[in-house]
Design an enzyme around this catalytic site. Structure first.
Site, PDB file in Angstrom:
ATOM      1  N   ASN A   1       0.845  -1.184   0.000  1.00  7.94           N
ATOM      2  CA  ASN A   1       0.000   0.000   0.000  1.00  7.94           C
ATOM      3  C   ASN A   1       0.891   1.248   0.000  1.00  7.94           C
ATOM      4  OD1 ASN A   1      -2.447   1.306  -0.012  1.00  7.94           O
ATOM      5  ND2 ASN A   1      -2.839   1.066   2.162  1.00  7.94           N
ATOM      6  N   GLY A   2       0.318   2.382  -0.304  1.00  7.20           N
ATOM      7  CA  GLY A   2       1.068   3.618  -0.474  1.00  7.20           C
ATOM      8  C   GLY A   2       1.904   4.056   0.714  1.00  7.20           C
ATOM      9  N   ASN A   3       1.568   3.609   1.908  1.00 12.06           N
ATOM     10  CA  ASN A   3       2.302   4.040   3.109  1.00 12.06           C
ATOM     11  C   ASN A   3       3.331   3.008   3.573  1.00 12.06           C
ATOM     12  OD1 ASN A   3       0.254   2.212   3.864  1.00 12.06           O
ATOM     13  ND2 ASN A   3       0.197   3.016   5.938  1.00 12.06           N
ATOM     14  N   LYS A   4       3.645   2.034   2.757  1.00 11.11           N
ATOM     15  CA  LYS A   4       4.546   0.963   3.172  1.00 11.11           C
ATOM     16  C   LYS A   4       5.984   1.208   2.702  1.00 11.11           C
ATOM     17  CE  LYS A   4       1.245  -1.322   5.146  1.00 11.11           C
ATOM     18  NZ  LYS A   4       0.246  -0.337   5.484  1.00 11.11           N
ATOM     19  N   ILE A   5       6.897   0.336   3.141  1.00  7.17           N
ATOM     20  CA  ILE A   5       8.325   0.466   2.847  1.00  7.17           C
ATOM     21  C   ILE A   5       8.577   0.441   1.338  1.00  7.17           C
ATOM     22  CG2 ILE A   5      10.603  -0.614   3.155  1.00  7.17           C
ATOM     23  CD1 ILE A   5       9.404   0.623   5.722  1.00  7.17           C
TER      24      ILE A   5
END
Length: 186
Positions: free
Chosen positions: A148-152
């Site tokens: 997802n967009g907020n991942k590493i």
């Protein structure tokens, strides 16, 4: 899938539409049913607990310890004992490695083994993190990744299910493709 497998001890990997789907499939593969109890980290995003509810199972939230902010092994064992005393042995543990910080995984894995309760590692934020040189997501029975967009590492969406069991991943791929039979009309 091949790259993730190489990064995760050559475990089998199923690329999916989300980390949430990976948790959902892992619960299905473990035979979790409606009314069952599943132990879950309390300090996490709703996507960790939602798949438990999708199945109709009961999330039993375990609070964090101060050192890593992850599931407290002492509170985990206490909850297991309490559930067993009332005849409701939990069917699975969903452990989150919050913000990529490894939980006290050795202690939690030992508790998982002691009570014969499968361990699902929600390593959604922990791609690339390890514990004593072991990639997170490969210590429990299943590992969960998210892109997802907020991942590493992000692809703006998607996820993966990791397991040492080729058969589990084969079944996960079958279920994730709408359980289509390998026939000509598909």
């Amino acid at each position: 899938e091949e790259i993730l497998s190489k990064k995760h001890k050559n475990y089998s990997v199923a690329a999916l539409n989300s980390g949430t789907s990976a948790i959902h499939l892992s619960l299905i593969l473990l035979g979790v049913k409606s009314g069952d109890d599943v132990l879950c980290s309390s300090f996490t995003f709703a996507a960790t607990a939602n798949p438990i509810k999708y199945i109709g199972a009961n999330p039993i939230f375990i609070d964090s310890e101060y050192e890593t902010w992850n599931m407290c092994p002492e509170l985990l064992e206490k909850a297991i004992k309490e559930r067993i005393e009332i005849g409701k042995k939990p069917k699975a543990i969903v452990l989150v490695h919050l913000y990529g910080m490894p939980a006290k995984i050795n202690e939690i894995k030992e508790i998982s083994k002691k009570y014969d309760i499968p361990l699902i590692e929600d390593a959604a934020e922990a791609l690339g993190s390890n514990y004593d040189g072991i990639p997170l997501g490969t210590i429990g029975d299943f590992g969960i990744l998210s892109f997802n967009g907020n991942k590493i590492i992000t692809t703006s969406g998607g996820g993966a299910l990791i397991s040492s069991s080729f058969e589990h991943i084969k079944k996960a791929k079958f279920l994730s493709s709408q359980a289509k039979e390998n026939t000509i009309y598909y």
